[in-house]
Design a protein around this motif. Structure first.
Motif, PDB file in Angstrom:
ATOM      1  N   PRO A   1       0.806  -1.218   0.000  1.00  0.00           N
ATOM      2  CA  PRO A   1       0.000   0.000   0.000  1.00  0.00           C
ATOM      3  C   PRO A   1       0.842   1.272   0.000  1.00  0.00           C
ATOM      4  O   PRO A   1       1.855   1.361   0.692  1.00  0.00           O
ATOM      5  CB  PRO A   1      -0.793  -0.119   1.304  1.00  0.00           C
ATOM      6  CG  PRO A   1      -0.858  -1.582   1.571  1.00  0.00           C
ATOM      7  CD  PRO A   1       0.464  -2.116   1.115  1.00  0.00           C
ATOM      8  N   VAL A   2       0.396   2.245  -0.821  1.00  0.00           N
ATOM      9  CA  VAL A   2       0.993   3.577  -0.862  1.00  0.00           C
ATOM     10  C   VAL A   2      -0.119   4.584  -0.603  1.00  0.00           C
ATOM     11  O   VAL A   2      -1.279   4.344  -0.938  1.00  0.00           O
ATOM     12  CB  VAL A   2       1.673   3.863  -2.215  1.00  0.00           C
ATOM     13  CG1 VAL A   2       2.896   2.964  -2.410  1.00  0.00           C
ATOM     14  CG2 VAL A   2       0.702   3.686  -3.375  1.00  0.00           C
ATOM     15  N   GLN A   3       0.218   5.706  -0.012  1.00  0.00           N
ATOM     16  CA  GLN A   3      -0.806   6.699   0.302  1.00  0.00           C
ATOM     17  C   GLN A   3      -1.162   7.514  -0.941  1.00  0.00           C
ATOM     18  O   GLN A   3      -0.287   7.947  -1.691  1.00  0.00           O
ATOM     19  CB  GLN A   3      -0.345   7.633   1.415  1.00  0.00           C
ATOM     20  CG  GLN A   3      -1.451   8.569   1.883  1.00  0.00           C
ATOM     21  CD  GLN A   3      -1.086   9.345   3.126  1.00  0.00           C
ATOM     22  OE1 GLN A   3      -0.027   9.152   3.714  1.00  0.00           O
ATOM     23  NE2 GLN A   3      -1.971  10.243   3.545  1.00  0.00           N
ATOM     24  N   VAL A   4      -2.452   7.715  -1.152  1.00  0.00           N
ATOM     25  CA  VAL A   4      -2.921   8.579  -2.230  1.00  0.00           C
ATOM     26  C   VAL A   4      -2.556  10.016  -1.876  1.00  0.00           C
ATOM     27  O   VAL A   4      -2.782  10.474  -0.759  1.00  0.00           O
ATOM     28  CB  VAL A   4      -4.438   8.416  -2.448  1.00  0.00           C
ATOM     29  CG1 VAL A   4      -4.935   9.391  -3.496  1.00  0.00           C
ATOM     30  CG2 VAL A   4      -4.764   6.979  -2.834  1.00  0.00           C
ATOM     31  N   THR A   5      -1.981  10.711  -2.833  1.00  0.00           N
ATOM     32  CA  THR A   5      -1.433  12.040  -2.622  1.00  0.00           C
ATOM     33  C   THR A   5      -2.504  13.076  -2.299  1.00  0.00           C
ATOM     34  O   THR A   5      -3.514  13.175  -3.000  1.00  0.00           O
ATOM     35  CB  THR A   5      -0.687  12.498  -3.903  1.00  0.00           C
ATOM     36  OG1 THR A   5       0.302  11.532  -4.213  1.00  0.00           O
ATOM     37  CG2 THR A   5      -0.045  13.851  -3.731  1.00  0.00           C
ATOM     38  N   GLY A   6      -2.284  13.843  -1.243  1.00  0.00           N
ATOM     39  CA  GLY A   6      -3.055  15.051  -0.982  1.00  0.00           C
ATOM     40  C   GLY A   6      -4.496  14.893  -0.572  1.00  0.00           C
ATOM     41  O   GLY A   6      -5.248  15.867  -0.621  1.00  0.00           O
ATOM     42  N   LEU A   7      -4.918  13.710  -0.165  1.00  0.00           N
ATOM     43  CA  LEU A   7      -6.310  13.517   0.246  1.00  0.00           C
ATOM     44  C   LEU A   7      -6.425  13.388   1.754  1.00  0.00           C
ATOM     45  O   LEU A   7      -5.762  12.544   2.365  1.00  0.00           O
ATOM     46  CB  LEU A   7      -6.888  12.250  -0.395  1.00  0.00           C
ATOM     47  CG  LEU A   7      -7.295  12.305  -1.848  1.00  0.00           C
ATOM     48  CD1 LEU A   7      -7.923  10.985  -2.268  1.00  0.00           C
ATOM     49  CD2 LEU A   7      -8.266  13.441  -2.125  1.00  0.00           C
ATOM     50  N   THR A   8      -7.274  14.211   2.340  1.00  0.00           N
ATOM     51  CA  THR A   8      -7.623  14.098   3.761  1.00  0.00           C
ATOM     52  C   THR A   8      -9.127  14.300   3.895  1.00  0.00           C
ATOM     53  O   THR A   8      -9.776  14.792   2.973  1.00  0.00           O
ATOM     54  CB  THR A   8      -6.886  15.152   4.609  1.00  0.00           C
ATOM     55  OG1 THR A   8      -7.223  16.461   4.113  1.00  0.00           O
ATOM     56  CG2 THR A   8      -5.379  14.956   4.548  1.00  0.00           C
ATOM     57  N   GLY A   9      -9.663  13.927   5.022  1.00  0.00           N
ATOM     58  CA  GLY A   9     -11.090  14.117   5.250  1.00  0.00           C
ATOM     59  C   GLY A   9     -11.967  13.258   4.372  1.00  0.00           C
ATOM     60  O   GLY A   9     -13.107  13.627   4.059  1.00  0.00           O
ATOM     61  N   ILE A  10     -11.486  12.086   3.969  1.00  0.00           N
ATOM     62  CA  ILE A  10     -12.246  11.203   3.083  1.00  0.00           C
ATOM     63  C   ILE A  10     -13.217  10.341   3.891  1.00  0.00           C
ATOM     64  O   ILE A  10     -12.864   9.792   4.933  1.00  0.00           O
ATOM     65  CB  ILE A  10     -11.285  10.316   2.259  1.00  0.00           C
ATOM     66  CG1 ILE A  10     -10.334  11.186   1.437  1.00  0.00           C
ATOM     67  CG2 ILE A  10     -12.076   9.364   1.357  1.00  0.00           C
ATOM     68  CD1 ILE A  10     -11.005  12.163   0.496  1.00  0.00           C
ATOM     69  N   THR A  11     -14.446  10.219   3.377  1.00  0.00           N
ATOM     70  CA  THR A  11     -15.478   9.436   4.057  1.00  0.00           C
ATOM     71  C   THR A  11     -15.907   8.192   3.289  1.00  0.00           C
ATOM     72  O   THR A  11     -16.524   7.298   3.868  1.00  0.00           O
ATOM     73  CB  THR A  11     -16.725  10.299   4.328  1.00  0.00           C
ATOM     74  OG1 THR A  11     -17.252  10.753   3.071  1.00  0.00           O
ATOM     75  CG2 THR A  11     -16.372  11.504   5.193  1.00  0.00           C
ATOM     76  N   ALA A  12     -15.607   8.137   1.977  1.00  0.00           N
ATOM     77  CA  ALA A  12     -15.981   6.973   1.162  1.00  0.00           C
ATOM     78  C   ALA A  12     -15.039   6.857  -0.032  1.00  0.00           C
ATOM     79  O   ALA A  12     -14.483   7.861  -0.491  1.00  0.00           O
ATOM     80  CB  ALA A  12     -17.425   7.090   0.682  1.00  0.00           C
ATOM     81  N   ILE A  13     -14.876   5.630  -0.522  1.00  0.00           N
ATOM     82  CA  ILE A  13     -14.018   5.373  -1.683  1.00  0.00           C
ATOM     83  C   ILE A  13     -14.746   4.441  -2.649  1.00  0.00           C
ATOM     84  O   ILE A  13     -15.669   3.714  -2.255  1.00  0.00           O
ATOM     85  CB  ILE A  13     -12.666   4.749  -1.269  1.00  0.00           C
ATOM     86  CG1 ILE A  13     -12.885   3.509  -0.376  1.00  0.00           C
ATOM     87  CG2 ILE A  13     -11.780   5.781  -0.588  1.00  0.00           C
ATOM     88  CD1 ILE A  13     -11.629   2.749  -0.015  1.00  0.00           C
ATOM     89  N   ALA A  14     -14.324   4.489  -3.914  1.00  0.00           N
ATOM     90  CA  ALA A  14     -14.868   3.598  -4.933  1.00  0.00           C
ATOM     91  C   ALA A  14     -13.804   3.407  -6.003  1.00  0.00           C
ATOM     92  O   ALA A  14     -12.923   4.258  -6.170  1.00  0.00           O
ATOM     93  CB  ALA A  14     -16.142   4.177  -5.551  1.00  0.00           C
ATOM     94  N   ALA A  15     -13.896   2.312  -6.722  1.00  0.00           N
ATOM     95  CA  ALA A  15     -12.926   2.032  -7.777  1.00  0.00           C
ATOM     96  C   ALA A  15     -13.642   1.576  -9.034  1.00  0.00           C
ATOM     97  O   ALA A  15     -14.622   0.834  -8.974  1.00  0.00           O
ATOM     98  CB  ALA A  15     -11.935   0.961  -7.329  1.00  0.00           C
TER      99      ALA A  15
END
Length: 190
Positions: A46-60
């Motif tokens: 795993p690597v951190q997605v750049t510049g994202l904070t305050g995330i409440t949901a994800i989708a791909a």
């Protein structure tokens, strides 16, 4: 090494995880930048997605990724050939970009080459590939920015498959649109 995970999402050959600190982590295939870490190198960890904070949901999606922020905005990265990142162009990006003109979003979903968002007014918005009508706007024109799905209100949940989309309404009914080659819309036809 991942701990404190609250949500997961899987794309074609990549995976996403949302941590309890509201950051997003990704791993796997990265040819289109779908890992969102600023490059196109594959990653076995795993690597951190750049510049994202305050995330409440994800989708791909197939080779794109989506994140919903706590301010109701949607961010996307990866393959953008059909406009599935929703930022007004068709250029791939290996770091998150904001989806144009979307606010008040409560939920997100990613298909092969299209994306969906559910607004807090119970309307559904879609963008990207529309070759099978999966955007639900009454056309088969690809869209690089979100368009409203026509004739839907009272929606409480959304989802999509490869080239079809569906919505759950507050009356318990399910509505579907897009490709129906194998009967995936569930209306008794193909």
């Amino acid at each position: 090494g991942l701990t404190g995970i609250t949500a997961l999402a899987g794309g074609h050959y990549h995976s996403l995880a949302l941590k309890n600190d509201s950051t997003v982590w990704s791993w796997g295939y990265n040819s289109s930048g779908q890992l969102g870490n600023g490059n196109t190198a594959n990653s076995k960890v795993p690597v951190q997605v750049t510049g994202l904070t305050g995330i409440t949901a994800i989708a791909a999606g197939y080779e794109h990724s989506l994140a919903l922020k706590n301010d109701g905005t949607v961010w996307a990265w990866g393959k953008n050939y059909y406009g599935q990142l929703g930022n007004g162009n068709t250029t791939n990006t290996n770091a998150p970009v904001q989806v144009s003109s979307l606010t008040g979003i409560m939920d997100i979903s990613g298909g092969w080459y299209h994306s969906l968002a559910l607004k807090n007014d119970s309307t559904v918005w879609a963008w990207g590939d529309n070759s099978s009508g999966e955007l639900g706007d009454g056309t088969t024109i690809n869209r690089t920015t979100p368009v409203q799905v026509v004739g839907l209100n009272g929606v409480i949940a959304i989802g999509n498959g490869g080239q079809h989309s569906f919505a759950l309404k507050n009356d318990g009914t399910i509505w579907a649109w897009g490709q129906n080659t194998y009967g995936q819309l569930g209306n008794g036809t193909t």
